[in-house]
Design an enzyme around this catalytic site. Sequence first.
Site, PDB file in Angstrom:
ATOM      1  CG  HIS A   1      -1.381  -0.644   1.383  1.00 24.96           C
ATOM      2  ND1 HIS A   1      -1.966  -1.669   2.108  1.00 24.96           N
ATOM      3  CD2 HIS A   1      -2.835  -1.589   0.509  1.00 24.96           C
ATOM      4  CE1 HIS A   1      -2.775  -2.467   2.562  1.00 24.96           C
ATOM      5  NE2 HIS A   1      -3.347  -2.514   0.611  1.00 24.96           N
TER       6      HIS A   1
ATOM      7  CE  LYS B   1     -12.098  -7.819   1.835  1.00 27.32           C
ATOM      8  NZ  LYS B   1     -10.664  -7.044   2.044  1.00 27.32           N
TER       9      LYS B   1
ATOM     10  NE  ARG C   1      -2.833  -7.148  -5.470  1.00 32.40           N
ATOM     11  CZ  ARG C   1      -3.776  -7.464  -4.009  1.00 32.40           C
ATOM     12  NH1 ARG C   1      -3.725  -8.549  -2.814  1.00 32.40           N
ATOM     13  NH2 ARG C   1      -4.930  -7.592  -4.009  1.00 32.40           N
TER      14      ARG C   1
ATOM     15  CB  SER D   1      -3.853  -6.751   4.473  1.00 32.20           C
ATOM     16  OG  SER D   1      -3.951  -5.204   4.012  1.00 32.20           O
TER      17      SER D   1
HETATM   18  N1  COA Z   1      -0.753  -3.789  -1.480  1.00 30.27           N
HETATM   19  C1  COA Z   1      -0.963  -4.524  -1.001  1.00 30.27           C
HETATM   20  N2  COA Z   1      -2.541  -5.376  -0.553  1.00 30.27           N
HETATM   21  C2  COA Z   1      -3.077  -4.788  -1.960  1.00 30.27           C
HETATM   22  C3  COA Z   1      -2.362  -3.819  -2.293  1.00 30.27           C
HETATM   23  C4  COA Z   1      -2.111  -3.126  -2.520  1.00 30.27           C
HETATM   24  N3  COA Z   1      -0.601  -2.369  -3.546  1.00 30.27           N
HETATM   25  N4  COA Z   1      -3.548  -2.946  -2.771  1.00 30.27           N
HETATM   26  C5  COA Z   1      -4.790  -4.064  -2.242  1.00 30.27           C
HETATM   27  N5  COA Z   1      -4.766  -4.761  -2.282  1.00 30.27           N
HETATM   28  C6  COA Z   1      -5.249  -5.442  -0.588  1.00 30.27           C
HETATM   29  C7  COA Z   1      -4.977  -5.772   0.653  1.00 30.27           C
HETATM   30  O1  COA Z   1      -4.274  -5.495   1.310  1.00 30.27           O
HETATM   31  C8  COA Z   1      -6.656  -6.478   1.049  1.00 30.27           C
HETATM   32  O2  COA Z   1      -5.813  -7.640   1.065  1.00 30.27           O
HETATM   33  P1  COA Z   1      -7.228  -8.556   2.111  1.00 30.27           P
HETATM   34  O3  COA Z   1      -8.300  -8.978   1.336  1.00 30.27           O
HETATM   35  O4  COA Z   1      -6.251  -9.723   2.431  1.00 30.27           O
HETATM   36  O5  COA Z   1      -6.559  -8.097   3.368  1.00 30.27           O
HETATM   37  C9  COA Z   1      -6.856  -6.836  -0.890  1.00 30.27           C
HETATM   38  O6  COA Z   1      -6.157  -6.526  -1.660  1.00 30.27           O
HETATM   39  C10 COA Z   1      -8.944  -5.949  -1.072  1.00 30.27           C
HETATM   40  O7  COA Z   1      -7.832  -4.702  -0.922  1.00 30.27           O
HETATM   41  P2  COA Z   1      -9.016  -3.584   0.325  1.00 30.27           P
HETATM   42  O8  COA Z   1      -8.624  -2.337   0.955  1.00 30.27           O
HETATM   43  O9  COA Z   1     -10.345  -4.406   1.439  1.00 30.27           O
HETATM   44  O10 COA Z   1     -10.269  -3.351  -1.133  1.00 30.27           O
HETATM   45  P3  COA Z   1     -11.393  -3.114  -1.768  1.00 30.27           P
HETATM   46  O11 COA Z   1     -10.260  -3.425  -2.813  1.00 30.27           O
HETATM   47  O12 COA Z   1     -11.859  -3.930  -1.171  1.00 30.27           O
HETATM   48  O13 COA Z   1     -12.183  -1.683  -1.751  1.00 30.27           O
HETATM   49  C11 COA Z   1     -12.998  -0.092  -0.887  1.00 30.27           C
HETATM   50  C12 COA Z   1     -12.065  -1.401  -0.260  1.00 30.27           C
HETATM   51  C13 COA Z   1     -13.475   1.085   0.084  1.00 30.27           C
HETATM   52  C14 COA Z   1     -12.376   0.465  -2.005  1.00 30.27           C
HETATM   53  C15 COA Z   1     -14.415  -0.611  -1.254  1.00 30.27           C
HETATM   54  O14 COA Z   1     -15.061  -1.253  -0.420  1.00 30.27           O
HETATM   55  C16 COA Z   1     -15.519   0.826  -1.409  1.00 30.27           C
HETATM   56  O15 COA Z   1     -15.540   1.293  -2.314  1.00 30.27           O
HETATM   57  N6  COA Z   1     -16.448   0.669  -0.626  1.00 30.27           N
HETATM   58  C17 COA Z   1     -17.245   1.479  -0.132  1.00 30.27           C
HETATM   59  C18 COA Z   1     -18.782   1.543  -0.452  1.00 30.27           C
HETATM   60  C19 COA Z   1     -18.616   1.508  -1.816  1.00 30.27           C
HETATM   61  O16 COA Z   1     -18.464   2.941  -2.746  1.00 30.27           O
HETATM   62  N7  COA Z   1     -18.344  -0.201  -2.807  1.00 30.27           N
HETATM   63  C20 COA Z   1     -18.997   0.526  -4.408  1.00 30.27           C
HETATM   64  C21 COA Z   1     -20.184   0.265  -5.042  1.00 30.27           C
HETATM   65  S1  COA Z   1     -21.077  -0.866  -4.818  1.00 30.27           S
END
Ligand code: COA
Length: 159
Positions: free
Chosen positions: A17, A41, A90, A128
């Site tokens: 990140h 989650k 990634r 993570s």
């Molecule tokens: N380096 C390391 N890990 C990374 C990474 C990076 N560059 N990029 C992503 N990851 C990993 C995270 O660590 C996480 O790992 P895990 O599943 O092992 O814990 C995984 O990728 C997913 O990341 P996360 O932070 O949970 O993001 P997400 O892709 O699920 O999206 C939001 C999170 C906040 C962007 C998204 O849920 C959101 O916008 N929510 C609000 C509701 C909304 O508006 N939804 C969209 C319309 S319905």
Amino acid sequence: MKICVYPGSFDPVTNGHLDIIHRASKICDKLIVAVLVNHSKTPVFSLEERVDLLKCALKDRPDIEVDSFSGLLVNYMKKRNATAIIKGLRAISDYEYELQMALTNKTQNPEIETLFMMASVNYSFLSSSIVRELAKNGGDIDGLVPDCIKDAVLRKFRT
Ligand code: COA
């Protein structure tokens, strides 16, 4: 002024990140790292802990704001006058889900762009949950998370 938001769960923040955060900060006038409050989650680290770990990891970068949000990302973007969402890719496996999210967000607010940055090859395997799994089972998390949060992560899983 172009305000960008890098959203995520950050449970906990990893060096993957942080790589995206530091690189994104070079192309945004202002970067906000936004921690999601409500998530399908159940996070291991509380919201306060996730925000504090990010602040610790970014203590040398007062120009980067750490904030939290709940509800829809597009609503938070509007509230903060932000125009671009930063996401890291990634592997090809990230693409399908990220495309769905980006297109959904476009339906909600066409003015908001999603910018994808390729994760550095050193961190393309990292997540993570990998950090949590290693920490829980006595593995070595050196180099995967910043030193300043390593102890906090290990402490969490020590019972
Ligand atoms: N380096 C390391 N890990 C990374 C990474 C990076 N560059 N990029 C992503 N990851 C990993 C995270 O660590 C996480 O790992 P895990 O599943 O092992 O814990 C995984 O990728 C997913 O990341 P996360 O932070 O949970 O993001 P997400 O892709 O699920 O999206 C939001 C999170 C906040 C962007 C998204 O849920 C959101 O916008 N929510 C609000 C509701 C909304 O508006 N939804 C969209 C319309 S319905």
